[in-house]
Design an enzyme around this catalytic site. Sequence first.
Site, PDB file in Angstrom:
ATOM      1  N   ASP A 188       0.863  -1.175   0.000  1.00  0.00           N
ATOM      2  CA  ASP A 188       0.000   0.000   0.000  1.00  0.00           C
ATOM      3  C   ASP A 188       0.912   1.240   0.000  1.00  0.00           C
ATOM      4  OD1 ASP A 188      -2.328   1.664   0.558  1.00  0.00           O
ATOM      5  OD2 ASP A 188      -1.585   1.785   2.620  1.00  0.00           O
ATOM      6  N   ASP A 197      -0.216   5.176   0.932  1.00  0.00           N
ATOM      7  CA  ASP A 197      -0.430   6.162   2.002  1.00  0.00           C
ATOM      8  C   ASP A 197      -0.353   5.525   3.388  1.00  0.00           C
ATOM      9  OD1 ASP A 197      -0.715   8.266   0.256  1.00  0.00           O
ATOM     10  OD2 ASP A 197      -2.887   8.052   0.098  1.00  0.00           O
TER      11      ASP A 197
HETATM   12 MG   LIG Z   1      -2.838   3.215   3.612  1.00  0.00          MG
END
Ligand SMILES: [Mg+2]
Length: 285
Positions: A16, A18
């Site tokens: 992932d 962010d």
């Molecule tokens: Mg995230």
Amino acid sequence: MSSSFSAKVNTLVFTDLDGTLLNHDDYSYQAALPAIERLREQNIPLILVSSKTRAEMAELCSELNITDPYVCENGSLIVMPDAWVKTMGLDTDGFTFSDGAWQFVQGADRQHITALLTDLKSRFEFTGFADMSVNQVIDCTGLSEQGAAQAKQRFATEPMLWHDSSAALDEFAQQLSMHDLRVVKGGRFYHVMAYCDKSDAVRYLLDTYESHYGAKVKSIALGDSPNDLVMLKEVDQAVVMPHKDGTYMHDNELLGEIRAPQEGASGWRAGVEAALQKLRNGEDA
Ligand SMILES: [Mg+2]
């Protein structure tokens, strides 16, 4: 090990962005660079998996010099560089080509989504990204002008602001489900998309590598949020990143996960190193 093995991929890392590879506060990946370099040396593809758009992610891939596939719009869209597709010997039926890469919509085409939303506009109060100008997107996201333009370039999901009641939202979701679509709550936006998620894209890429090499490929995934859970459960070694307040997402079905020691890029680096070590120890055992 013979040198002919050096080109063979035996491990994949899915991540992932962010709050995982990128710091919460300044979005920096600087502290992760040594681990990214280590993966490159070991011929371990780094596959970015995010809710961001292709335009947003392409820029990051080019900064990081990543030539592996990446997954956008929360698993709905897979982007595969032409050279990679050729190496894997993939049939490009159903893929579309632009800017040097093939893309494959796993979920619903955005045109299908926006056409249905246009039909539903007479019955429900909402504003989709397609209806907003770049300036309106800037106003409700705080993105830069370039960032807002990139965020608007979507292929398989539609974010929207909901202005109607929660009872109306239930009815809206019911209407969507009749067309194999669903509505997922994000931070400020609701996202209209198909029934696919990050794990479908991870499984597709793992299967592609495994059938190309004719052998099991080990997998690691890193994430911090509920929309990462399905991806973390799909791989051999999950790494859970702490939230900004130091707490970790917990799920009973998540087994043997590594908890990264800090949030963001420096925690990511430590998490990747610990996961590689653990897989190696498992091999030796
Ligand atoms: Mg995230």
